[in-house]
Design a protein around this motif. Structure first.
Motif, PDB file in Angstrom:
ATOM      1  N   ASN A   8      22.488   4.862 -46.269  1.00 29.05           N
ATOM      2  CA  ASN A   8      22.590   6.333 -46.299  1.00 29.05           C
ATOM      3  C   ASN A   8      24.033   6.821 -46.378  1.00 29.05           C
ATOM      4  O   ASN A   8      24.287   8.021 -46.363  1.00 29.05           O
ATOM      5  N   TYR A   9      24.967   5.880 -46.453  1.00 27.02           N
ATOM      6  CA  TYR A   9      26.390   6.269 -46.381  1.00 27.02           C
ATOM      7  C   TYR A   9      26.904   6.831 -47.709  1.00 27.02           C
ATOM      8  O   TYR A   9      26.723   6.240 -48.761  1.00 27.02           O
ATOM      9  N   LYS A  10      27.499   8.007 -47.614  1.00 26.81           N
ATOM     10  CA  LYS A  10      28.211   8.571 -48.778  1.00 26.81           C
ATOM     11  C   LYS A  10      29.591   8.961 -48.262  1.00 26.81           C
ATOM     12  O   LYS A  10      29.683   9.752 -47.316  1.00 26.81           O
ATOM     13  N   TYR A  11      30.633   8.396 -48.860  1.00 31.73           N
ATOM     14  CA  TYR A  11      31.936   8.706 -48.274  1.00 31.73           C
ATOM     15  C   TYR A  11      32.427  10.084 -48.686  1.00 31.73           C
ATOM     16  O   TYR A  11      32.211  10.525 -49.806  1.00 31.73           O
ATOM     17  N   ASP A  12      33.094  10.770 -47.735  1.00 31.94           N
ATOM     18  CA  ASP A  12      33.651  12.058 -48.106  1.00 31.94           C
ATOM     19  C   ASP A  12      35.098  11.900 -48.527  1.00 31.94           C
ATOM     20  O   ASP A  12      35.665  10.812 -48.437  1.00 31.94           O
ATOM     21  N   LYS A  13      35.684  12.977 -49.013  1.00 35.35           N
ATOM     22  CA  LYS A  13      36.957  12.846 -49.745  1.00 35.35           C
ATOM     23  C   LYS A  13      38.144  12.412 -48.883  1.00 35.35           C
ATOM     24  O   LYS A  13      39.159  11.982 -49.406  1.00 35.35           O
ATOM     25  N   ASP A  14      38.009  12.549 -47.577  1.00 31.63           N
ATOM     26  CA  ASP A  14      39.087  12.024 -46.732  1.00 31.63           C
ATOM     27  C   ASP A  14      38.572  10.972 -45.741  1.00 31.63           C
ATOM     28  O   ASP A  14      39.026  10.881 -44.600  1.00 31.63           O
ATOM     29  N   ALA A  15      37.652  10.157 -46.228  1.00 31.95           N
ATOM     30  CA  ALA A  15      37.020   9.127 -45.385  1.00 31.95           C
ATOM     31  C   ALA A  15      38.042   8.169 -44.766  1.00 31.95           C
ATOM     32  O   ALA A  15      37.808   7.625 -43.695  1.00 31.95           O
ATOM     33  N   LEU A  16      39.150   7.942 -45.459  1.00 29.14           N
ATOM     34  CA  LEU A  16      40.111   6.943 -44.962  1.00 29.14           C
ATOM     35  C   LEU A  16      41.448   7.568 -44.555  1.00 29.14           C
ATOM     36  O   LEU A  16      42.465   6.881 -44.458  1.00 29.14           O
ATOM     37  N   LYS A  17      41.391   8.867 -44.298  1.00 31.04           N
ATOM     38  CA  LYS A  17      42.602   9.602 -43.889  1.00 31.04           C
ATOM     39  C   LYS A  17      43.210   8.934 -42.645  1.00 31.04           C
ATOM     40  O   LYS A  17      42.475   8.533 -41.736  1.00 31.04           O
ATOM     41  N   ASN A  18      44.520   8.821 -42.647  1.00 34.65           N
ATOM     42  CA  ASN A  18      45.263   8.237 -41.509  1.00 34.65           C
ATOM     43  C   ASN A  18      45.066   6.735 -41.327  1.00 34.65           C
ATOM     44  O   ASN A  18      45.474   6.183 -40.313  1.00 34.65           O
ATOM     45  N   LYS A  19      44.410   6.078 -42.276  1.00 33.18           N
ATOM     46  CA  LYS A  19      44.251   4.623 -42.165  1.00 33.18           C
ATOM     47  C   LYS A  19      45.340   3.938 -42.990  1.00 33.18           C
ATOM     48  O   LYS A  19      45.706   4.426 -44.065  1.00 33.18           O
ATOM     49  N   THR A  20      45.793   2.812 -42.498  1.00 30.96           N
ATOM     50  CA  THR A  20      46.668   1.950 -43.290  1.00 30.96           C
ATOM     51  C   THR A  20      45.882   0.686 -43.598  1.00 30.96           C
ATOM     52  O   THR A  20      45.392   0.012 -42.681  1.00 30.96           O
ATOM     53  N   SER A  38      40.846   3.793 -52.348  1.00 30.62           N
ATOM     54  CA  SER A  38      41.192   3.964 -50.924  1.00 30.62           C
ATOM     55  C   SER A  38      42.344   4.962 -50.786  1.00 30.62           C
ATOM     56  O   SER A  38      42.351   5.797 -49.869  1.00 30.62           O
ATOM     57  N   ALA A  39      43.309   4.874 -51.701  1.00 28.41           N
ATOM     58  CA  ALA A  39      44.432   5.819 -51.675  1.00 28.41           C
ATOM     59  C   ALA A  39      43.923   7.241 -51.932  1.00 28.41           C
ATOM     60  O   ALA A  39      44.353   8.204 -51.281  1.00 28.41           O
ATOM     61  N   LYS A  40      42.974   7.377 -52.853  1.00 31.87           N
ATOM     62  CA  LYS A  40      42.404   8.711 -53.140  1.00 31.87           C
ATOM     63  C   LYS A  40      41.663   9.274 -51.927  1.00 31.87           C
ATOM     64  O   LYS A  40      41.553  10.482 -51.769  1.00 31.87           O
ATOM     65  N   LEU A  41      41.150   8.378 -51.087  1.00 33.61           N
ATOM     66  CA  LEU A  41      40.398   8.827 -49.899  1.00 33.61           C
ATOM     67  C   LEU A  41      41.309   8.994 -48.684  1.00 33.61           C
ATOM     68  O   LEU A  41      40.840   9.102 -47.561  1.00 33.61           O
ATOM     69  N   GLY A  42      42.613   8.954 -48.917  1.00 33.89           N
ATOM     70  CA  GLY A  42      43.557   9.291 -47.860  1.00 33.89           C
ATOM     71  C   GLY A  42      44.289   8.132 -47.220  1.00 33.89           C
ATOM     72  O   GLY A  42      45.149   8.339 -46.365  1.00 33.89           O
ATOM     73  N   ALA A  43      43.960   6.896 -47.595  1.00 38.72           N
ATOM     74  CA  ALA A  43      44.607   5.747 -46.940  1.00 38.72           C
ATOM     75  C   ALA A  43      46.009   5.505 -47.486  1.00 38.72           C
ATOM     76  O   ALA A  43      46.309   5.796 -48.643  1.00 38.72           O
ATOM     77  N   LYS A  44      46.843   4.975 -46.606  1.00 36.66           N
ATOM     78  CA  LYS A  44      48.097   4.379 -47.052  1.00 36.66           C
ATOM     79  C   LYS A  44      47.734   2.939 -47.371  1.00 36.66           C
ATOM     80  O   LYS A  44      47.260   2.212 -46.491  1.00 36.66           O
ATOM     81  N   VAL A  45      47.911   2.531 -48.634  1.00 31.31           N
ATOM     82  CA  VAL A  45      47.493   1.175 -48.965  1.00 31.31           C
ATOM     83  C   VAL A  45      48.684   0.247 -49.162  1.00 31.31           C
ATOM     84  O   VAL A  45      49.701   0.617 -49.750  1.00 31.31           O
ATOM     85  N   VAL A  46      48.536  -0.946 -48.649  1.00 31.95           N
ATOM     86  CA  VAL A  46      49.503  -2.000 -48.929  1.00 31.95           C
ATOM     87  C   VAL A  46      48.839  -2.854 -50.002  1.00 31.95           C
ATOM     88  O   VAL A  46      47.778  -3.441 -49.769  1.00 31.95           O
ATOM     89  N   ILE A  47      49.424  -2.828 -51.185  1.00 32.75           N
ATOM     90  CA  ILE A  47      48.807  -3.548 -52.299  1.00 32.75           C
ATOM     91  C   ILE A  47      49.445  -4.928 -52.432  1.00 32.75           C
ATOM     92  O   ILE A  47      50.641  -5.066 -52.636  1.00 32.75           O
ATOM     93  N   HIS A  48      48.583  -5.924 -52.309  1.00 34.32           N
ATOM     94  CA  HIS A  48      49.068  -7.304 -52.371  1.00 34.32           C
ATOM     95  C   HIS A  48      48.744  -7.923 -53.734  1.00 34.32           C
ATOM     96  O   HIS A  48      47.697  -7.653 -54.334  1.00 34.32           O
ATOM     97  N   LYS A  98      53.998  -0.864 -37.958  1.00 35.63           N
ATOM     98  CA  LYS A  98      53.448  -1.328 -36.678  1.00 35.63           C
ATOM     99  C   LYS A  98      51.969  -1.653 -36.863  1.00 35.63           C
ATOM    100  O   LYS A  98      51.598  -2.795 -36.988  1.00 35.63           O
ATOM    101  N   CYS A  99      51.168  -0.575 -36.938  1.00 32.44           N
ATOM    102  CA  CYS A  99      49.732  -0.821 -36.923  1.00 32.44           C
ATOM    103  C   CYS A  99      49.121  -0.861 -38.319  1.00 32.44           C
ATOM    104  O   CYS A  99      49.484  -0.078 -39.187  1.00 32.44           O
ATOM    105  N   ILE A 100      48.198  -1.814 -38.497  1.00 33.27           N
ATOM    106  CA  ILE A 100      47.388  -1.838 -39.717  1.00 33.27           C
ATOM    107  C   ILE A 100      45.938  -1.652 -39.274  1.00 33.27           C
ATOM    108  O   ILE A 100      45.499  -2.303 -38.329  1.00 33.27           O
ATOM    109  N   ASP A 101      45.234  -0.741 -39.930  1.00 30.74           N
ATOM    110  CA  ASP A 101      43.846  -0.481 -39.509  1.00 30.74           C
ATOM    111  C   ASP A 101      42.848  -1.359 -40.233  1.00 30.74           C
ATOM    112  O   ASP A 101      41.749  -1.585 -39.734  1.00 30.74           O
TER     113      ASP A 101
END
Ligand SMILES: NC(=O)c1ccc[n+]([C@@H]2O[C@H](COP(=O)([O-])OP(=O)(O)OC[C@H]3O[C@@H](n4cnc5c(N)ncnc54)[C@H](OP(=O)(O)O)[C@@H]3O)[C@@H](O)[C@H]2O)c1
Length: 251
Positions: A8-20, A38-48, A98-101
């Motif tokens: 039933n999950y539908k992600y909203d536009k800021d589902a990953l806000k404040n996440k790294t 993930s970046a579009k949904l608000g995350a700071k992404v570390v791309i490897h 520091k923190c990675i989520d």
């Protein structure tokens, strides 16, 4: 219950806000599309990735959207990385964030589709290393940063050949069995913490790896990476708090 929640999950536009979120194999296929989304949904992404040019292209694809937070590039080739490489990555992640989520393992290689009798031992070792040993070492290296998150989440990408052995899938199949075991062991070891550790089997997805595995198949019917992201986003989103030690099929 967990399956029902995901269904039933539908992600909203800021589902990953404040996440790294650290995403491996972000230069191609599933990892690349997942990093951009993930970046579009608000995350700071570390791309490897292992290829600087390809990493820069993904970086540019993310920053073209002014609403996205600037990504960070983590270049590390699983084939050649040494313990020093992992230590210095771990330190720089700790210093910068520091923190990675979240940690999402997407990097992988197919190896050869040949019989056990004919499988090249050197290639076997390479596949086991890139698909299993390196994700283990990276997870270990990022644990101190993950532990600083309130709700850390680790996702391993498994496969349709990770539970029942399949002829001619050699080291890839064995490495994916190992991936599921690694995920289950880590999940159990972290039971009494806020960690979620889960596996996702993406199913057949139109990427370069799938093309290498099935060069003659009709590609028109394959799902695009964009179409199988929901379980990855779900397991990064706080909607999945408490869900751990599961393996989900993305299709
Ligand atoms: N596609 C499918 O149908 C399917 C099905 C089941 C499971 N999977 C799993 O899904 C995950 C993603 O697969 P995909 O189809 O998206 O594959 P892909 O398009 O081939 O992408 C693989 C990614 O892994 C990176 N990588 C490979 N070797 C590396 C190394 N030595 N060091 C660092 N990065 C390395 C690649 O980097 P480069 O860009 O430099 O090559 C690329 O970013 C894999 O774990 C795969 O086993 C895929």
């Amino acid at each position: 219950m967990a399956n029902e929640k995901l269904k039933n999950y539908k992600y909203d536009k800021d589902a990953l806000k404040n996440k790294t979120i650290f995403i491996t194999g972000a230069t191609d296929g599933i990892g690349r599309v997942l990093a951009i989304q993930s970046a579009k949904l608000g995350a700071k992404v570390v791309i490897h990735g292992r290829n600087k040019k390809k990493l820069e292209v993904v970086y540019d694809e993310i920053i073209v959207d002014p609403k996205c937070r600037k990504p960070v590039i983590a270049m590390l080739d699983y084939e050649t990385a040494t313990s020093e490489t992992y230590s210095s990555l771990s330190e720089s992640i700790m210093n910068d964030f520091k923190c990675i989520d979240g940690l999402i393992h997407c990097a992988g290689i197919l190896g050869d589709r040949s019989s056990i009798e004919q499988y090249d031992p050197g290639l076997w070792q390479k596949v086991m290393h890139v698909n299993l040993t390196a994700p283990f070492v990276l997870t270990q290296a990022l644990m101190p940063s993950l532990k600083l998150s309130k709700h850390p989440s680790v996702i391993f990408t498994s496969s349709g050949v990770s539970q029942i052995g399949k002829a001619f899938w050699g080291a890839y199949c064995v490495s994916k069995f190992g991936t599921e075991a690694l995920s289950q062991i880590l999940a159990q070891e972290l039971t009494h913490t806020s960690f979620r550790v889960n596996c996702i089997n993406p199913g057949a997805v139109k990427t370069k790896m799938r093309l290498a595995a099935y060069p003659a198949e009709n590609r028109d019917k394959l799902k695009l990476p964009e179409e199988i992201l929901s379980p990855y986003i779900f397991l990064m989103d706080d909607e999945s708090l408490g869900i751990t030690n599961k393996c989900y099929d993305a299709q």
